[in-house]
Design a protein around this motif. Structure first.
Motif, PDB file in Angstrom:
ATOM      1  N   GLY A 255      -0.542 -26.433  40.698  1.00 14.13           N
ATOM      2  CA  GLY A 255      -0.915 -26.802  39.325  1.00 14.13           C
ATOM      3  C   GLY A 255      -2.343 -26.411  39.010  1.00 14.13           C
ATOM      4  O   GLY A 255      -2.718 -26.325  37.834  1.00 14.13           O
ATOM      5  N   LYS A 256      -3.160 -26.184  40.063  1.00 12.34           N
ATOM      6  CA  LYS A 256      -4.566 -25.794  39.848  1.00 12.34           C
ATOM      7  C   LYS A 256      -4.839 -24.445  40.529  1.00 12.34           C
ATOM      8  O   LYS A 256      -5.053 -23.452  39.856  1.00 12.34           O
ATOM      9  CB  LYS A 256      -5.502 -26.877  40.384  1.00 12.34           C
ATOM     10  CG  LYS A 256      -5.433 -28.168  39.578  1.00 12.34           C
ATOM     11  CD  LYS A 256      -6.731 -28.952  39.606  1.00 12.34           C
ATOM     12  CE  LYS A 256      -6.772 -30.003  38.509  1.00 12.34           C
ATOM     13  NZ  LYS A 256      -5.680 -31.011  38.607  1.00 12.34           N
ATOM     14  N   LYS A 259      -0.723 -22.005  39.610  1.00 12.61           N
ATOM     15  CA  LYS A 259       0.018 -22.644  38.516  1.00 12.61           C
ATOM     16  C   LYS A 259       1.515 -22.390  38.687  1.00 12.61           C
ATOM     17  O   LYS A 259       1.911 -21.401  39.317  1.00 12.61           O
ATOM     18  CB  LYS A 259      -0.496 -22.141  37.173  1.00 12.61           C
ATOM     19  CG  LYS A 259      -1.943 -22.599  36.968  1.00 12.61           C
ATOM     20  CD  LYS A 259      -2.477 -22.360  35.598  1.00 12.61           C
ATOM     21  CE  LYS A 259      -3.860 -23.028  35.534  1.00 12.61           C
ATOM     22  NZ  LYS A 259      -4.620 -22.657  34.362  1.00 12.61           N
ATOM     23  N   ASP A 275       2.547 -35.291  36.956  1.00 16.11           N
ATOM     24  CA  ASP A 275       1.517 -35.449  38.000  1.00 16.11           C
ATOM     25  C   ASP A 275       0.566 -34.260  38.075  1.00 16.11           C
ATOM     26  O   ASP A 275      -0.326 -34.224  38.934  1.00 16.11           O
ATOM     27  CB  ASP A 275       2.178 -35.617  39.384  1.00 16.11           C
ATOM     28  CG  ASP A 275       2.944 -36.929  39.502  1.00 16.11           C
ATOM     29  OD1 ASP A 275       2.728 -37.837  38.671  1.00 16.11           O
ATOM     30  OD2 ASP A 275       3.777 -37.042  40.428  1.00 16.11           O
ATOM     31  N   GLY A 276       0.790 -33.238  37.250  1.00 18.07           N
ATOM     32  CA  GLY A 276      -0.101 -32.078  37.222  1.00 18.07           C
ATOM     33  C   GLY A 276       0.198 -31.024  38.277  1.00 18.07           C
ATOM     34  O   GLY A 276      -0.584 -30.094  38.466  1.00 18.07           O
ATOM     35  N   LYS A 277       1.347 -31.164  38.974  1.00 21.24           N
ATOM     36  CA  LYS A 277       1.656 -30.188  40.039  1.00 21.24           C
ATOM     37  C   LYS A 277       2.456 -29.000  39.515  1.00 21.24           C
ATOM     38  O   LYS A 277       2.513 -27.940  40.135  1.00 21.24           O
ATOM     39  CB  LYS A 277       2.435 -30.877  41.162  1.00 21.24           C
ATOM     40  CG  LYS A 277       1.600 -31.962  41.845  1.00 21.24           C
ATOM     41  CD  LYS A 277       2.337 -32.617  42.978  1.00 21.24           C
ATOM     42  CE  LYS A 277       1.430 -33.654  43.645  1.00 21.24           C
ATOM     43  NZ  LYS A 277       1.975 -34.134  44.906  1.00 21.24           N
ATOM     44  N   ASN A 279       2.975 -26.858  35.753  1.00 17.54           N
ATOM     45  CA  ASN A 279       2.189 -26.718  34.524  1.00 17.54           C
ATOM     46  C   ASN A 279       3.034 -26.667  33.258  1.00 17.54           C
ATOM     47  O   ASN A 279       2.551 -27.009  32.172  1.00 17.54           O
ATOM     48  CB  ASN A 279       1.321 -25.463  34.619  1.00 17.54           C
ATOM     49  CG  ASN A 279       0.393 -25.542  35.808  1.00 17.54           C
ATOM     50  OD1 ASN A 279       0.804 -25.276  36.934  1.00 17.54           O
ATOM     51  ND2 ASN A 279      -0.845 -25.953  35.583  1.00 17.54           N
ATOM     52  N   THR A 317       5.126 -29.645  28.113  1.00 15.14           N
ATOM     53  CA  THR A 317       3.802 -29.524  28.736  1.00 15.14           C
ATOM     54  C   THR A 317       3.600 -30.767  29.602  1.00 15.14           C
ATOM     55  O   THR A 317       4.424 -31.696  29.586  1.00 15.14           O
ATOM     56  CB  THR A 317       2.703 -29.494  27.657  1.00 15.14           C
ATOM     57  OG1 THR A 317       2.787 -30.729  26.924  1.00 15.14           O
ATOM     58  CG2 THR A 317       2.874 -28.324  26.699  1.00 15.14           C
ATOM     59  N   GLN A 318       2.474 -30.816  30.296  1.00  9.93           N
ATOM     60  CA  GLN A 318       2.206 -31.984  31.155  1.00  9.93           C
ATOM     61  C   GLN A 318       2.125 -33.271  30.313  1.00  9.93           C
ATOM     62  O   GLN A 318       2.703 -34.298  30.687  1.00  9.93           O
ATOM     63  CB  GLN A 318       0.924 -31.747  31.949  1.00  9.93           C
ATOM     64  CG  GLN A 318       1.107 -30.609  32.965  1.00  9.93           C
ATOM     65  CD  GLN A 318      -0.152 -30.229  33.704  1.00  9.93           C
ATOM     66  OE1 GLN A 318      -1.275 -30.455  33.219  1.00  9.93           O
ATOM     67  NE2 GLN A 318      -0.003 -29.615  34.879  1.00  9.93           N
ATOM     68  N   ASP A 319       1.434 -33.213  29.189  1.00 11.56           N
ATOM     69  CA  ASP A 319       1.311 -34.425  28.345  1.00 11.56           C
ATOM     70  C   ASP A 319       2.672 -34.850  27.803  1.00 11.56           C
ATOM     71  O   ASP A 319       2.992 -36.040  27.734  1.00 11.56           O
ATOM     72  CB  ASP A 319       0.371 -34.150  27.156  1.00 11.56           C
ATOM     73  CG  ASP A 319      -1.076 -34.042  27.606  1.00 11.56           C
ATOM     74  OD1 ASP A 319      -1.363 -34.470  28.742  1.00 11.56           O
ATOM     75  OD2 ASP A 319      -1.903 -33.519  26.828  1.00 11.56           O
TER      76      ASP A 319
END
Ligand code: AHR
Length: 330
Positions: A255-256, A259, A275-277, A279, A317-319
Motif C-alpha cells: 500500500g506504500k 501499491k 487498513d491501507g494495504k 490502494n 478507494t480506501q476511505d
C-alpha cells in the motif's frame, strides 16, 4: 424406473454432485408446453470451484436464491477443471434437468457439450463467465460482469495515481486462471487503459490462479526478480491478499512501498483496503442468485430472457472501504 437408472448412471460420473430429485425436461426445457409449477423445476448448476472468497460468496448466494424460490438446485463443484464441468453438464443432460447453468472455468472448448444440451432441448444459462464460441444459440442468456470494464477501471486509477510520477512506474500483473474470461478481459481492459501512458511499464505478468496461495507464491518470486516494482495489479482480492503476505515477509509495506489494485471487493479485500494495504478495488459482484432464478422462471414461462445481462458494480478507494465495510454482505 428408467429415469432412476439414468440418474444413477449419471451420478457415478459426477464429481461433487449434490441434490436429490430428477427433472423431467418438457415445458421448461423446450418452452413448448404449459409452464411447470416452479417447485417442480430442477436446475443443474456447475460451479468453477472454491478458489476464492468471491466464489464462496457466489455459491452461497446461488444456493440461497434457489432455496428461497423453492427450486431444486443440483450443484457440482468442478474444482477448477474443465473436464469436471463437462462431466457435470453431461450428467445434467442425462438427468433431463429443466435448465443447466454454469460458470465456465475457461472460455474455449464448450461447443461439443453445449450442442449436446441443445440437442436434448435443455436451455443453458452462462453465469459469471462467458464462453468463446461462434454459435451464440448454444446458450440462452449470459449473466455476469463486464470484465473488460473492470480492467479499464483499474488501469484508469493507475494512470491517475501516478500522473505526477517523475520516474518510470514498474507494474506487475497477477493474472487469474489462464484461459478464463476474467483473466483475459481484465488484462485487456487494463492494458488498454494504460497504453497511452508511457510512464507505466508492465515488467511482468503471471498467473496466480485466482488463489491466495498462488498470489503469494508468484509475488515472492517476483520480488526477487523485480525488486523495484511500484504497483501490483491483481485480478482478484485473494491474489492481492497473498501478495500482501509476500510483501510483508520481504520487509516492505504493502500500500506504500508497493501499491496494489485488485478486483472483487470481498470482505477480506475491503478490510485490507480500509487498513491501507490495498490502494483501490474494482467491484465484481458475486450476488447473481436472484437474477439467475428470474432467468429460469422466464424460460419456464416461455419468455426469452435478455441475451446479455451485465451486473451493476462500483469501485472503492480506501476511505470508501472504511464506510462500506460495516454493511458489506460478503
Ligand atoms: O469469475 C469471477 C472471478 O473468479 C472472481 O473475480 C474471482 O475472485 C473468481 O475466482
Amino acid at each position: 424406473m428408467k429415469r432412476f437408472t439414468a440418474v444413477a448412471a449419471a451420478g457415478a460420473l459426477l464429481i461433487g454432485l449434490t441434490g436429490c430429485s430428477g427433472g423431467a425436461g418438457g415445458a421448461a426445457a423446450g418452452g413448448d408446453g404449459e409452464p411447470k409449477a416452479v417447485s417442480d423445476l430442477v436446475v443443474g448448476f456447475s460451479q468453477v470451484g472454491a478458489e476464492s472468497g468471491w466464489r464462496t460468496a457466489n455459491t452461497k448466494d446461488v444456493r440461497a436464491a434457489f432455496a428461497d424460490a423453492d427450486i431444486d438446485l443440483k450443484f457440482s463443484d468442478a474444482q477448477q477443471k474443465q473436464e469436471n464441468q463437462i462431466k457435470a453438464i453431461r450428467s445434467y443432460i442425462q438427468q433431463q434437468v429443466d435448465v443447466i447453468a454454469f460458470s465456465p472455468v475457461v472460455e474455449t472448448g464448450w461447443d461439443a457439450v453445449l450442442n449436446e444440451a441443445k440437442a436434448a432441448n435443455i436451455p443453458v444459462v452462462l453465469t459469471d463467465r462467458a464462453v468463446d464460441s461462434k454459435d451464440d444459440s448454444l446458450y440462452v442468456s449470459f449473466l455476469g460482469s463486464d470484465f473488460i470494464q473492470e480492467g479499464k477501471k483499474a488501469g484508469e486509477w493507475a494512470v491517475e495515481e501516478f500522473k505526477d510520477a517523475a520516474e518510470p512506474v514498474e507494474v506487475y500483473q497477477l493474472e487469474g486462471t489462464t484461459g478464463a474470461a476474467p483473466a483475459i478481459d481484465r488484462a485487456e481492459g487494463f492494458a488498454d487503459a494504460i497504453k497511452g501512458d508511457s510512464k507505466l511499464k508492465m515488467v511482468g505478468s503471471q498467473t496466480g490462479d485466482f488463489t491466495r496461495a498462488g498470489g503469494k507464491q508468484v509475488t515472492e518470486a517476483m520480488l526477487k526478480s523485480n525488486p523495484g516494482v511500484d504497483l501490483i495489479y491483481a485480478h482478484n482480492d485473494d491474489m492481492a491478499l497473498g501478495a500482501i503476505e509476500a510483501i510483508e515477509a520481504a520487509g516492505k509495506t504493502p500500500g506504500k512501498d508497493i501499491k496494489i489494485i485488485s478486483v472483487d471487493a470481498v470482505k477480506d479485500g475491503m478490510q485490507a483496503l480500509a487498513d491501507g494495504k490495498i490502494n483501490y478495488i474494482v467491484e465484481c459482484s458475486p450476488l447473481l442468485g436472484k437474477q439467475l432464478v428470474d432467468i429460469v422462471k422466464q424460460i419456464n414461462d416461455g419468455k426469452t430472457p435478455e441475451k446479455r445481462i451485465v451486473t451493476e458494480e462500483t469501485t472503492f478507494t480506501q476511505d470508501q472501504a472504511v464506510k462500506a465495510l460495516p454493511d458489506r454482505k460478503y
